[in-house]
Design an enzyme around this catalytic site. Structure first.
Site, PDB file in Angstrom:
ATOM      1  N   TYR A 118       0.550  -4.526  -3.229  1.00 29.90           N
ATOM      2  CA  TYR A 118       0.771  -5.071  -1.879  1.00 29.90           C
ATOM      3  C   TYR A 118       2.149  -5.714  -1.846  1.00 29.90           C
ATOM      4  O   TYR A 118       2.549  -6.398  -2.795  1.00 29.90           O
ATOM      5  CB  TYR A 118      -0.284  -6.128  -1.544  1.00 29.90           C
ATOM      6  N   GLU A 206       5.167  -5.123   6.289  1.00 30.87           N
ATOM      7  CA  GLU A 206       4.020  -5.166   5.385  1.00 30.87           C
ATOM      8  C   GLU A 206       3.728  -3.758   4.903  1.00 30.87           C
ATOM      9  O   GLU A 206       3.450  -2.870   5.714  1.00 30.87           O
ATOM     10  CB  GLU A 206       2.791  -5.758   6.076  1.00 30.87           C
TER      11      GLU A 206
END
Length: 397
Positions: A118, A206
Site C-alpha cells: 500500500y 493512493e
C-alpha cells in the site's frame, strides 16, 4: 476533483510510473475490442474487469472480476456495466457503473510469488509537509490493518522545498523488505510517484495495491487520485476529465451558482455566510436534536439572486424538515439576504416547512422589518440559542 482509476493511471504514465496495462470501455462491444488489444499485447486471454466509479472497496461490492477468456469477459462486463455498485464509500444508495477498465492480468507466474503493498502521498497538516504513507500489507483490507495493527503502517515525511530525496525512497524500499531488482524498481517508483503528485497539484494519490510482480517489477495496479480544486486553473487538461455523472447534481448546480454546498444526510437545511459560521450553525443544529442536511455558504458578496438559488437548492432535498438561515452581516448586508428570502417565497410559492432566520450585523434591523412586513411564515431569532430552540421545535413536529 476525483479522477477515475484509468485516468489516474494515464496521469502516472506521463511521469514514467509503471502501471497495469488496460483500456476503458463504456459498452460490451468496446470491452470485447479492449480484450483483443490487451490479449495481443500480453499473449494471455485472462483480464480483470473493474468498475470505474469514484469509490473504494469495489472488489468487495462485486465491481472487480477476473475473466479467464473472451466468453467470461462478455459475462463479467455485462454484469458490471450498468450495475448499482454499493461499497462502504458509496453509502446505501450506491453508484451506477457507466465505465469499466479492462486490465491485464498482472499476477502471472514467474520466479517468485507476487506481493501487494500500500502507498499513498498526501499532505500531513500536523507536520505541515507532504507524507508518503506505506505498508507491506496492501490489498482490500488496508483499513483493517490501520485499525488493528497500526505498527504496520509507516510514514516518510517530505520537505516540499527540496522534494523526495533518493535516501528516503531507498528507506521505503528497505522497510518494505525488498531487495535486488525489486528494491531498485521501488526506489524509482516512489520518486516518480511523488513527482506526479507534486506536478499535478494533487491533494492525494493512493495506490492500493502497488504490486511486486513475480519477476520483480513494481507496478500500480490501482490508482485513486484527488486533485486540488483550487489549482485546476493550472491544469485545464485534467479539469476536462471531470466526470459529472459521478457527482451529486445538486452540488454541480450549486457550483455553477458560485455557492459552496455539500449535501449531507440530515433533516435541517442550512444557509450561512462564512465557513466558520456554517460549522458553528451545524453544531447548533446537532445540539438542538436535529441533523444538518447540508453545508451551504452563500459567501460574503451574496446578492438576492444567489440567496434565492441557495433556497431552491436546499428545498430540493426531500428530507429537509426545517431551514435555518444564519447570517452575520459584514460584507453581505442582512437586508440583501432578506430580499432574497422574500423573493424566493414569492417565486417558489407555498413552502410548507418551517423557516428560521437569524440575522445579525449590517442592516439587521432593516432586514427583520422587511421579513415581518412581508407576511411570510418565517420565524425570527436574535441569539443562536433562540434559533436552536426554534429548530428543535420544528424537528420535533
Amino acid at each position: 476533483m476525483n479522477l477515475h482509476e484509468y485516468q489516474g493511471k494515464e496521469l502516472l504514465k506521463k511521469f514514467g510510473v509503471k502501471v497495469q496495462d488496460g483500456i476503458v470501455a463504456e459498452t460490451l462491444e468496446e470491452a470485447v475490442e479492449a480484450w483483443k488489444v490487451i490479449n495481443g499485447r500480453t499473449g494471455k486471454e485472462g483480464v480483470v474487469v473493474k468498475a470505474q466509479v469514484h469509490a473504494g472497496g469495489r472488489g468487495k461490492g462485486g465491481g472487480v472480476k477476473f475473466a479467464k477468456n473472451l466468453e467470461a469477459l462478455k459475462e463479467k462486463s455485462a454484469e458490471i456495466l450498468g450495475m448499482t455498485l454499493v461499497t462502504p464509500q458509496t453509502g446505501t444508495q450506491g453508484k451506477v457503473v457507466h465505465k469499466i477498465f479492462i486490465g491485464e492480468d498482472a499476477y502471472y507466474e514467474g520466479q517468485s510469488e507476487p506481493k501487494e503493498f500500500y502507498m499513498s502521498v498526501l499532505l500531513d497538516r500536523t507536520k505541515e509537509c507532504n507524507a508518503i504513507v506505506y505498508s507491506a500489507e496492501g490489498g482490500m483490507d488496508i483499513e483493517e490493518v490501520a485499525e488493528h495493527t497500526p505498527d504496520k503502517i509507516f510514514k516518510e515525511w517530505v520537505d516540499s522545498s527540496v522534494g523526495i530525496q533518493p535516501f528516503q525512497a531507498r528507506r521505503i524500499a528497505f522497510t518494505l523488505g525488498l531487495s535486488g531488482n525489486a528494491f531498485k524498481e521501488m526506489v524509482d517508483f516512489v520518486q516518480r510517484l511523488y513527482k506526479a503528485y507534486e506536478a499535478s497539484d494533487a491533494s492525494m494519490f493512493e495506490i492500493n495495491p502497488v504490486l511486486k510482480t513475480s519477476d520483480d517489477k513494481i507496478i500500480a495496479v490501482d490508482a485513486k487520485v484527488n486533485l486540488d480544486d483550487n489549482a485546476l486553473y493550472r491544469h485545464k487538461d485534467l479539469e476536462a476529465q471531470r466526470d459529472l455523472l459521478e457527482e451529486d447534481p445538486t452540488e454541480i448546480e450549486a457550483g455553477e451558482a458560485e455557492l459552496n454546498y455539500v449535501k449531507l444526510d440530515g433533516n435541517v437545511g442550512c444557509m450561512v455566510n462564512g465557513a466558520g459560521l456554517a460549522m458553528a450553525t451545524m453544531d447548533i443544529i446537532k445540539l438542538s436534536g436535529g441533523e444538518p442536511a447540508n453545508f451551504l455558504d452563500v459567501g460574503g458578496t451574496a446578492n438576492a439572486e444567489r440567496v434565492e438559488k441557495a433556497f431552491r437548492i436546499i428545498l430540493k432535498d426531500p428530507h429537509v424538515k426545517a431551514i435555518l438561515i444564519n447570517i452575520f452581516g459584514g460584507i453581505v448586508r442582512c437586508d440583501r439576504v432578506a430580499e432574497g428570502v422574500i423573493e424566493a417565497f414569492k417565486k417558489i410559492g407555498n413552502i410548507q416547512i418551517p423557516i428560521i432566520v437569524r440575522l445579525q450585523g449590517t442592516n439587521a434591523e432593516i432586514a427583520k422589518k422587511m421579513i415581518e412586513e412581508s407576511g411570510l411564515k418565517v420565524q425570527s431569532a436574535i441569539l443562536l440559542s433562540e434559533a436552536a430552540d426554534l429548530v428543535q421545535q420544528a424537528v420535533a413536529k
